[in-house]
Scaffold this motif. Structure first.
Motif, PDB file in Angstrom:
ATOM      1  N   MET A  27     -27.140   5.093 -25.310  1.00 28.99           N
ATOM      2  CA  MET A  27     -26.042   4.216 -24.881  1.00 28.99           C
ATOM      3  C   MET A  27     -26.035   4.097 -23.357  1.00 28.99           C
ATOM      4  SD  MET A  27     -22.927   5.306 -27.398  1.00 28.99           S
ATOM      5  CE  MET A  27     -21.861   4.090 -26.691  1.00 28.99           C
ATOM      6  N   THR A  28     -25.710   2.895 -22.868  1.00 36.43           N
ATOM      7  CA  THR A  28     -25.617   2.658 -21.433  1.00 36.43           C
ATOM      8  C   THR A  28     -24.223   3.028 -20.954  1.00 36.43           C
ATOM      9  OG1 THR A  28     -27.170   0.821 -21.649  1.00 36.43           O
ATOM     10  CG2 THR A  28     -25.887   0.926 -19.619  1.00 36.43           C
ATOM     11  N   VAL A  29     -24.160   3.714 -19.808  1.00 36.29           N
ATOM     12  CA  VAL A  29     -22.878   4.060 -19.195  1.00 36.29           C
ATOM     13  C   VAL A  29     -22.964   3.755 -17.705  1.00 36.29           C
ATOM     14  CG1 VAL A  29     -23.490   6.497 -18.882  1.00 36.29           C
ATOM     15  CG2 VAL A  29     -21.090   5.832 -18.920  1.00 36.29           C
ATOM     16  N   ALA A  30     -21.930   3.123 -17.185  1.00 38.00           N
ATOM     17  CA  ALA A  30     -21.831   2.823 -15.756  1.00 38.00           C
ATOM     18  C   ALA A  30     -20.626   3.559 -15.199  1.00 38.00           C
ATOM     19  CB  ALA A  30     -21.678   1.323 -15.532  1.00 38.00           C
ATOM     20  N   THR A  31     -20.775   4.117 -14.005  1.00 39.12           N
ATOM     21  CA  THR A  31     -19.658   4.776 -13.324  1.00 39.12           C
ATOM     22  C   THR A  31     -19.597   4.272 -11.889  1.00 39.12           C
ATOM     23  OG1 THR A  31     -21.047   6.668 -12.732  1.00 39.12           O
ATOM     24  CG2 THR A  31     -19.745   6.866 -14.742  1.00 39.12           C
ATOM     25  N   PHE A  32     -18.383   4.110 -11.393  1.00 34.36           N
ATOM     26  CA  PHE A  32     -18.208   3.696 -10.003  1.00 34.36           C
ATOM     27  C   PHE A  32     -16.791   4.001  -9.560  1.00 34.36           C
ATOM     28  CE2 PHE A  32     -17.613   0.007 -12.738  1.00 34.36           C
ATOM     29  CZ  PHE A  32     -16.406  -0.536 -12.325  1.00 34.36           C
ATOM     30  N   GLY A  33     -16.611   4.047  -8.256  1.00 36.65           N
ATOM     31  CA  GLY A  33     -15.293   4.251  -7.674  1.00 36.65           C
ATOM     32  C   GLY A  33     -14.676   2.920  -7.305  1.00 36.65           C
ATOM     33  N   LEU A  34     -13.385   2.778  -7.565  1.00 37.45           N
ATOM     34  CA  LEU A  34     -12.659   1.558  -7.249  1.00 37.45           C
ATOM     35  C   LEU A  34     -11.482   1.924  -6.355  1.00 37.45           C
ATOM     36  CD1 LEU A  34     -12.632  -1.502  -8.126  1.00 37.45           C
ATOM     37  CD2 LEU A  34     -10.757  -0.844  -9.643  1.00 37.45           C
ATOM     38  N   ALA A  35     -11.364   1.230  -5.236  1.00 35.92           N
ATOM     39  CA  ALA A  35     -10.289   1.505  -4.279  1.00 35.92           C
ATOM     40  C   ALA A  35      -9.188   0.458  -4.422  1.00 35.92           C
ATOM     41  CB  ALA A  35     -10.826   1.478  -2.850  1.00 35.92           C
ATOM     42  N   THR A  36      -7.957   0.939  -4.551  1.00 34.36           N
ATOM     43  CA  THR A  36      -6.791   0.067  -4.503  1.00 34.36           C
ATOM     44  C   THR A  36      -5.946   0.530  -3.321  1.00 34.36           C
ATOM     45  OG1 THR A  36      -5.558   1.484  -6.042  1.00 34.36           O
ATOM     46  CG2 THR A  36      -6.766  -0.370  -6.990  1.00 34.36           C
ATOM     47  N   SER A  37      -5.286  -0.421  -2.672  1.00 33.39           N
ATOM     48  CA  SER A  37      -4.495  -0.097  -1.485  1.00 33.39           C
ATOM     49  C   SER A  37      -3.107  -0.697  -1.589  1.00 33.39           C
ATOM     50  CB  SER A  37      -5.172  -0.638  -0.224  1.00 33.39           C
ATOM     51  OG  SER A  37      -6.435  -0.071  -0.057  1.00 33.39           O
ATOM     52  N   ARG A  38      -2.182  -0.054  -0.926  1.00 24.78           N
ATOM     53  CA  ARG A  38      -0.842  -0.619  -0.796  1.00 24.78           C
ATOM     54  C   ARG A  38      -0.436  -0.505   0.663  1.00 24.78           C
ATOM     55  NH1 ARG A  38       4.038   2.541  -1.076  1.00 24.78           N
ATOM     56  NH2 ARG A  38       3.550   4.750  -0.835  1.00 24.78           N
ATOM     57  N   GLN A  39       0.357  -1.460   1.105  1.00 21.78           N
ATOM     58  CA  GLN A  39       0.823  -1.474   2.491  1.00 21.78           C
ATOM     59  C   GLN A  39       2.337  -1.584   2.507  1.00 21.78           C
ATOM     60  OE1 GLN A  39      -1.205  -4.839   4.202  1.00 21.78           O
ATOM     61  NE2 GLN A  39      -2.975  -3.618   4.756  1.00 21.78           N
ATOM     62  N   TRP A  40       2.939  -0.985   3.530  1.00 20.09           N
ATOM     63  CA  TRP A  40       4.378  -1.055   3.692  1.00 20.09           C
ATOM     64  C   TRP A  40       4.683  -0.862   5.177  1.00 20.09           C
ATOM     65  CZ3 TRP A  40       1.680   3.127   2.135  1.00 20.09           C
ATOM     66  CH2 TRP A  40       1.917   4.338   2.778  1.00 20.09           C
ATOM     67  N   PRO A  41       5.816  -1.416   5.629  1.00 20.42           N
ATOM     68  CA  PRO A  41       6.195  -1.222   7.029  1.00 20.42           C
ATOM     69  C   PRO A  41       6.770   0.179   7.240  1.00 20.42           C
ATOM     70  CG  PRO A  41       7.760  -2.668   5.933  1.00 20.42           C
ATOM     71  CD  PRO A  41       6.682  -2.358   4.947  1.00 20.42           C
ATOM     72  N   GLY A  42       6.276   0.881   8.244  1.00 28.95           N
ATOM     73  CA  GLY A  42       6.783   2.209   8.565  1.00 28.95           C
ATOM     74  C   GLY A  42       8.106   2.123   9.305  1.00 28.95           C
ATOM     75  N   LYS A  43       8.719   3.273   9.544  1.00 28.56           N
ATOM     76  CA  LYS A  43      10.016   3.309  10.237  1.00 28.56           C
ATOM     77  C   LYS A  43       9.931   2.758  11.651  1.00 28.56           C
ATOM     78  CE  LYS A  43      11.869   7.085   7.532  1.00 28.56           C
ATOM     79  NZ  LYS A  43      12.371   8.444   7.506  1.00 28.56           N
ATOM     80  N   ASP A  44       8.731   2.899  12.266  1.00 27.51           N
ATOM     81  CA  ASP A  44       8.555   2.389  13.626  1.00 27.51           C
ATOM     82  C   ASP A  44       8.101   0.933  13.652  1.00 27.51           C
ATOM     83  OD1 ASP A  44       6.027   2.697  12.675  1.00 27.51           O
ATOM     84  OD2 ASP A  44       5.288   3.930  14.326  1.00 27.51           O
ATOM     85  N   GLY A  45       8.009   0.275  12.481  1.00 31.65           N
ATOM     86  CA  GLY A  45       7.651  -1.130  12.419  1.00 31.65           C
ATOM     87  C   GLY A  45       6.163  -1.392  12.222  1.00 31.65           C
TER      88      GLY A  45
END
Length: 160
Positions: A27-45
């Motif tokens: 059987m064929t198997v593929a593995t890889f890393g996937l990056a997800t990101s989130r952004q938000w404004p910090g207290k200092d802007g």
């Protein structure tokens, strides 16, 4: 009895080209890393960013398609389920949480400099769509496979 659900939907970028292997059973198997990101404004802007890395595992024909189409940096949609497996390393029990993918959708065009037609790399048109679904979710014979059923629906039969 209450129903349960184990479903994950991710949109992210590959951290490296998929690693493609064959099991002893062939059987064929593929593995890889996937990056997800989130952004938000910090207290200092200033904008803060957090990146989460997901371990993706893909099997059979979908794994082969991932090997053929996915490369480092590509934006991709992955749908699947969470699976945690354990193994022993140096006498210590280790755990690894993975996303076992059942669906994959490319969301951006092939990156410049990648294999393929030079005109395709320079194209500024819409991204080509490559969608794949795991064999385990095959539509039964005789089932309607067209998601657009407008031609089959009589407007007089609609309840609204």
């Amino acid at each position: 009895m209450a129903k349960t659900l184990n479903r994950v939907q991710l949109i992210g970028r590959l951290g490296a080209d998929p690693e493609i292997r064959k099991t002893q059973a062939g059987m064929t198997v593929a593995t890889f890393g996937l990056a997800t990101s989130r952004q938000w404004p910090g207290k200092d802007g200033t904008m803060q960013e957090e990146t989460e890395w997901h371990n993706i595992v893909v099997w059979d024909k979908l794994a082969q398609l991932c090997g053929d189409f996915l490369t480092k940096g590509r934006l991709v949609y992955i749908e699947g389920r969470i699976h945690t497996r354990s193994y022993d390393r140096d006498g210590q029990k280790q755990y690894r949480t993975e996303i076992v993918a059942s669906d994959m959708l490319l969301l951006d065009p092939k990156p410049s400099g990648a294999d393929g037609d030079e005109r395709e790399a320079r194209s500024s048109g819409p991204a080509p769509v490559v969608a794949a679904r795991s064999e385990s979710r095959r539509v039964p014979a005789g089932a309607v496979q067209n998601s657009s059923r407008e031609a089959e629906v009589d407007p007089d039969e609609l309840p609204f």
